[in-house]
Design an enzyme around this catalytic site. Sequence first.
Site, mmCIF file in Angstrom:
data_model
loop_
_atom_site.group_PDB
_atom_site.id
_atom_site.type_symbol
_atom_site.label_atom_id
_atom_site.label_comp_id
_atom_site.label_asym_id
_atom_site.label_seq_id
_atom_site.Cartn_x
_atom_site.Cartn_y
_atom_site.Cartn_z
ATOM 1 N N HIS B 79 18.005 -3.511 -0.654
ATOM 2 C CA HIS B 79 16.910 -2.871 0.090
ATOM 3 C C HIS B 79 15.582 -3.513 -0.304
ATOM 4 O O HIS B 79 14.777 -3.891 0.553
ATOM 5 C CB HIS B 79 16.890 -1.371 -0.192
ATOM 6 C CG HIS B 79 15.635 -0.672 0.250
ATOM 7 N ND1 HIS B 79 15.323 -0.485 1.580
ATOM 8 C CD2 HIS B 79 14.594 -0.148 -0.451
ATOM 9 C CE1 HIS B 79 14.149 0.141 1.667
ATOM 10 N NE2 HIS B 79 13.682 0.346 0.451
ATOM 11 N N ASP B 108 -3.770 -25.202 16.820
ATOM 12 C CA ASP B 108 -2.465 -24.844 16.265
ATOM 13 C C ASP B 108 -2.606 -24.817 14.750
ATOM 14 O O ASP B 108 -3.695 -25.010 14.216
ATOM 15 C CB ASP B 108 -1.376 -25.856 16.672
ATOM 16 C CG ASP B 108 0.014 -25.228 16.664
ATOM 17 O OD1 ASP B 108 0.412 -24.690 15.614
ATOM 18 O OD2 ASP B 108 0.687 -25.251 17.711
ATOM 19 N N TRP B 144 16.117 -5.617 -7.864
ATOM 20 C CA TRP B 144 15.489 -6.829 -7.328
ATOM 21 C C TRP B 144 14.779 -7.631 -8.407
ATOM 22 O O TRP B 144 14.511 -8.818 -8.238
ATOM 23 C CB TRP B 144 14.508 -6.481 -6.201
ATOM 24 C CG TRP B 144 13.149 -6.016 -6.659
ATOM 25 C CD1 TRP B 144 12.833 -4.783 -7.129
ATOM 26 C CD2 TRP B 144 11.938 -6.784 -6.693
ATOM 27 N NE1 TRP B 144 11.511 -4.727 -7.462
ATOM 28 C CE2 TRP B 144 10.931 -5.936 -7.202
ATOM 29 C CE3 TRP B 144 11.612 -8.098 -6.347
ATOM 30 C CZ2 TRP B 144 9.611 -6.371 -7.371
ATOM 31 C CZ3 TRP B 144 10.279 -8.516 -6.522
ATOM 32 C CH2 TRP B 144 9.305 -7.650 -7.036
ATOM 33 N N SER B 170 10.186 -21.627 1.507
ATOM 34 C CA SER B 170 9.613 -21.225 2.791
ATOM 35 C C SER B 170 8.206 -20.671 2.611
ATOM 36 O O SER B 170 7.274 -21.031 3.332
ATOM 37 C CB SER B 170 10.531 -20.188 3.442
ATOM 38 O OG SER B 170 9.856 -19.493 4.446
ATOM 39 N N SER B 171 8.045 -19.773 1.616
ATOM 40 C CA SER B 171 6.727 -19.164 1.399
ATOM 41 C C SER B 171 5.701 -20.205 0.976
ATOM 42 O O SER B 171 4.547 -20.159 1.404
ATOM 43 C CB SER B 171 6.786 -18.113 0.291
ATOM 44 O OG SER B 171 7.566 -17.046 0.688
ATOM 45 N N HIS B 254 3.523 -9.190 -10.273
ATOM 46 C CA HIS B 254 2.319 -8.428 -9.943
ATOM 47 C C HIS B 254 1.486 -9.091 -8.850
ATOM 48 O O HIS B 254 1.163 -8.441 -7.872
ATOM 49 C CB HIS B 254 1.469 -8.052 -11.149
ATOM 50 C CG HIS B 254 0.441 -7.068 -10.710
ATOM 51 N ND1 HIS B 254 0.686 -5.724 -10.608
ATOM 52 C CD2 HIS B 254 -0.783 -7.268 -10.181
ATOM 53 C CE1 HIS B 254 -0.356 -5.135 -10.057
ATOM 54 N NE2 HIS B 254 -1.268 -6.044 -9.787
ATOM 55 N N GLU B 256 2.620 -10.802 -6.610
ATOM 56 C CA GLU B 256 3.439 -10.592 -5.424
ATOM 57 C C GLU B 256 3.069 -9.291 -4.701
ATOM 58 O O GLU B 256 3.013 -9.252 -3.470
ATOM 59 C CB GLU B 256 4.926 -10.595 -5.809
ATOM 60 C CG GLU B 256 5.892 -10.124 -4.734
ATOM 61 C CD GLU B 256 5.985 -11.059 -3.543
ATOM 62 O OE1 GLU B 256 5.612 -12.246 -3.680
ATOM 63 O OE2 GLU B 256 6.427 -10.597 -2.480
ATOM 64 N N TYR B 258 0.231 -8.002 -4.568
ATOM 65 C CA TYR B 258 -1.023 -8.243 -3.839
ATOM 66 C C TYR B 258 -0.812 -9.175 -2.661
ATOM 67 O O TYR B 258 -1.548 -9.110 -1.673
ATOM 68 C CB TYR B 258 -2.109 -8.748 -4.794
ATOM 69 C CG TYR B 258 -2.542 -7.642 -5.698
ATOM 70 C CD1 TYR B 258 -3.060 -6.475 -5.153
ATOM 71 C CD2 TYR B 258 -2.357 -7.697 -7.060
ATOM 72 C CE1 TYR B 258 -3.402 -5.411 -5.960
ATOM 73 C CE2 TYR B 258 -2.691 -6.635 -7.876
ATOM 74 C CZ TYR B 258 -3.208 -5.489 -7.309
ATOM 75 O OH TYR B 258 -3.534 -4.433 -8.106
ATOM 76 N N SER B 269 -9.367 -4.350 8.029
ATOM 77 C CA SER B 269 -10.772 -4.734 8.172
ATOM 78 C C SER B 269 -11.082 -5.301 9.551
ATOM 79 O O SER B 269 -12.250 -5.431 9.922
ATOM 80 C CB SER B 269 -11.160 -5.764 7.101
ATOM 81 O OG SER B 269 -10.871 -5.266 5.819
ATOM 82 N N HIS B 303 1.693 -4.564 -17.462
ATOM 83 C CA HIS B 303 1.706 -3.101 -17.235
ATOM 84 C C HIS B 303 3.067 -2.643 -16.696
ATOM 85 O O HIS B 303 3.333 -1.459 -16.629
ATOM 86 C CB HIS B 303 0.558 -2.653 -16.330
ATOM 87 C CG HIS B 303 0.566 -3.217 -14.946
ATOM 88 N ND1 HIS B 303 -0.572 -3.433 -14.212
ATOM 89 C CD2 HIS B 303 1.573 -3.614 -14.132
ATOM 90 C CE1 HIS B 303 -0.262 -3.927 -13.031
ATOM 91 N NE2 HIS B 303 1.035 -4.044 -12.959
ATOM 92 N N HIS B 304 3.914 -3.608 -16.317
ATOM 93 C CA HIS B 304 5.284 -3.246 -15.929
ATOM 94 C C HIS B 304 6.187 -3.139 -17.143
ATOM 95 O O HIS B 304 7.362 -2.829 -17.018
ATOM 96 C CB HIS B 304 5.851 -4.297 -14.966
ATOM 97 C CG HIS B 304 5.088 -4.380 -13.688
ATOM 98 N ND1 HIS B 304 5.405 -3.642 -12.575
ATOM 99 C CD2 HIS B 304 3.994 -5.093 -13.339
ATOM 100 C CE1 HIS B 304 4.561 -3.899 -11.604
ATOM 101 N NE2 HIS B 304 3.684 -4.784 -12.038
ATOM 102 N N THR B 329 -11.014 -2.506 -5.509
ATOM 103 C CA THR B 329 -10.267 -1.744 -4.508
ATOM 104 C C THR B 329 -11.108 -0.576 -4.003
ATOM 105 O O THR B 329 -11.128 -0.290 -2.800
ATOM 106 C CB THR B 329 -8.939 -1.226 -5.096
ATOM 107 O OG1 THR B 329 -8.298 -2.306 -5.787
ATOM 108 C CG2 THR B 329 -8.019 -0.724 -4.015
ATOM 109 N N LYS B 332 -13.544 -1.676 -1.476
ATOM 110 C CA LYS B 332 -12.963 -1.839 -0.150
ATOM 111 C C LYS B 332 -12.812 -0.497 0.556
ATOM 112 O O LYS B 332 -13.174 -0.352 1.723
ATOM 113 C CB LYS B 332 -11.602 -2.548 -0.236
ATOM 114 C CG LYS B 332 -11.698 -3.920 -0.870
ATOM 115 C CD LYS B 332 -10.499 -4.773 -0.565
ATOM 116 C CE LYS B 332 -10.444 -5.205 0.864
ATOM 117 N NZ LYS B 332 -11.471 -6.176 1.229
ATOM 118 N N ARG B 451 14.902 6.432 -11.696
ATOM 119 C CA ARG B 451 15.147 5.699 -10.456
ATOM 120 C C ARG B 451 16.476 4.958 -10.566
ATOM 121 O O ARG B 451 17.053 4.871 -11.663
ATOM 122 C CB ARG B 451 14.009 4.721 -10.191
ATOM 123 C CG ARG B 451 13.825 3.700 -11.296
ATOM 124 C CD ARG B 451 12.556 2.898 -11.151
ATOM 125 N NE ARG B 451 12.620 1.941 -10.050
ATOM 126 C CZ ARG B 451 11.938 0.794 -9.994
ATOM 127 N NH1 ARG B 451 11.133 0.472 -11.004
ATOM 128 N NH2 ARG B 451 12.031 -0.004 -8.970
#
Lengths: 73, 538
Positions: B79, B108, B144, B170-171, B254, B256, B258, B269, B303-304, B329, B332, B451
């Site tokens: 998932h 293009d 994951w 790809s990314s 982390h 990622e 963002y 925006s 922090h993880h 943040t 924003k 979890r």
Amino acid sequence: MTKNWPTATSKIETLHDRSGLAPGRAEAKRMKQTSRPVIEEARKKGARRTAMVVGAIAFAIFLLSLLQGLRYS
Amino acid sequence: MAHAATHDHHDDHHGAPSNFFVRWCMSTNHKDIGTLYLVFSLLMFFIGGSFAMVIRAELFKPGMQLVQPYFFNEMTTMHALVMIFGAVMPAFVGLGNWMIPLMIGAPDMALPRMNNLSFWILPFAFALLLSTLFLPGGGPAGGWTMYPPLSMQGESLAYVVFAVHLMGISSIMGAINIIATILNMRAPGMDLLKMPVFVWSWLITAFLLIAVMPVLAGAVTMLLTDKYFGTSFFNAAGGGDPVLFQHIFWFFGHPEVYIMILPAFGLVSEIIPTFARKPIFGYKAMVFAIASIAFLSFIVWAHHMFAVGLPLGGEIFFMYATMLIAVPTGVKVFNWVSTMWGGSMTFETPMLFAIAFVILFTIGGFSGLMLALAPADFQYHDSYFVVAHFHYVLVTGAVFAIIAGTYYWLPKWTGHMYSETWGKIHFWNSVVWVNVLFFPQHFLGLAGMPRRIPDYNVAFANFNMISSIGGFLFGASQLIFVGVIVHAVWFSKKKAPDRAWEGAKGLEWTVPSPAPFHTFEVPPVIHDEELAHGHVED
Ligand SMILES: [Cu+2]
């Protein structure tokens, strides 16, 4: 990227001179947007160069992460 | 590969190729590739969603009812992988492909053939990843995050690593293309500080991708060599350290998150100013805030890992660095609110999703701030509170923004207006059920439910049942979205004007609806008043 900036033609242009103008932009302005080949050439060259630099950075980071693994294991 | 941008002269005045294979499989057109990305992402959204339905069905009641524990673990792992790499990221790349050239007046993407390759790697990567579910030993089930030694069990690892490498390639190619496009292809007069915020958000996101996808590639490569080539990067018995993997993984992980939220900031925006009929409040502050968040994302990864036993100085550094992110943040969020303040607002579907984003993403931001408190995190860590937190950020954040962006530009893509009634039905169902789904998970986590478990103590029964009901109905509501899109593409009779929204500004609204196959082949002459922020002084 573009070594010789053309002289600014307006106040607005002067203001934004250092804020990263698109290559080809200055030439195009001067030529009143009549010269597509100039823009296309600048774009092609710029895109190629950008891709090489950015791609090289990505590869270097990959190698660095492996090096980090070697160093701390 | 480095063939640049503009089309060769002989195909200048042609529309899309009529041969289906040539048009879609061999496409170098940013709009068609954007469409491919978006369709792929929608498909993955439903595949990943069906895994979530399995999870919520098993958790509907305490006890084991439907699936085996190993399969449950495969579902949580898949998932996440499918939603992150298959749904959210390709959706943003699709939106970027479609809209960045239109927004900066480019014909293009800068590297159209590489663009084709970036997309067509993905179906293979995900076919490979999903096929592991049918392997004799089963697919990946260690989450994951692929923490060793758990992820080293089973033979699916090699397939997963290869799939992750493909997604990474790809990314990275997608990011190179976006950077090259934005830096080299802007129309004369589209200075960097006149670009739409969405383009800015993608430029910064692309640099994040360049910086961290190779790190993920490095991490999974080391997993692979540990398992198959006798190295011991993460194997304590051989002098390695399993915690090292967590450091490397989260140095990617982390930023990622963002990568999955900054383009969402960009979308919101664009949308809020349009429907508030006011320019965005604090354009430069918005751009600067995105850049600051991107910078800070590199110095908060541990922090993880508060619970792995970091030195005290590390806990404190990562705690305060993380809390610092609340500042840009907050800038924003306040700027979005200030943009709406005193505006003549209307509430079409894109605006509804954007407003829901601002409110619900902020809830996810606050629970993130709670998790950032190192001492408190010892309680929250690996609980459903974390699950609730990141689903607020990613579902009501990233996914809602993608949906908002889709409604916003659907008239430009299809040339037709979607059904506003059904859009609103989709919105209200989504916003109600998503909260029924995820809000109770905060309570479950605070009460101690871990979890990634298929069964739980009966004390958690009620909130789990409520959450599952919300989950089923939220999932079902997304079928309305498909209905609205199908209707807009093939059945809607209502023609969209070039400027589909009265308050919309920017170059994308100066081209016809639907946007023709080729646009801006001659660079447009840019008038500052056409741009959303043509002459910003703030
Ligand atoms: Cu984080």
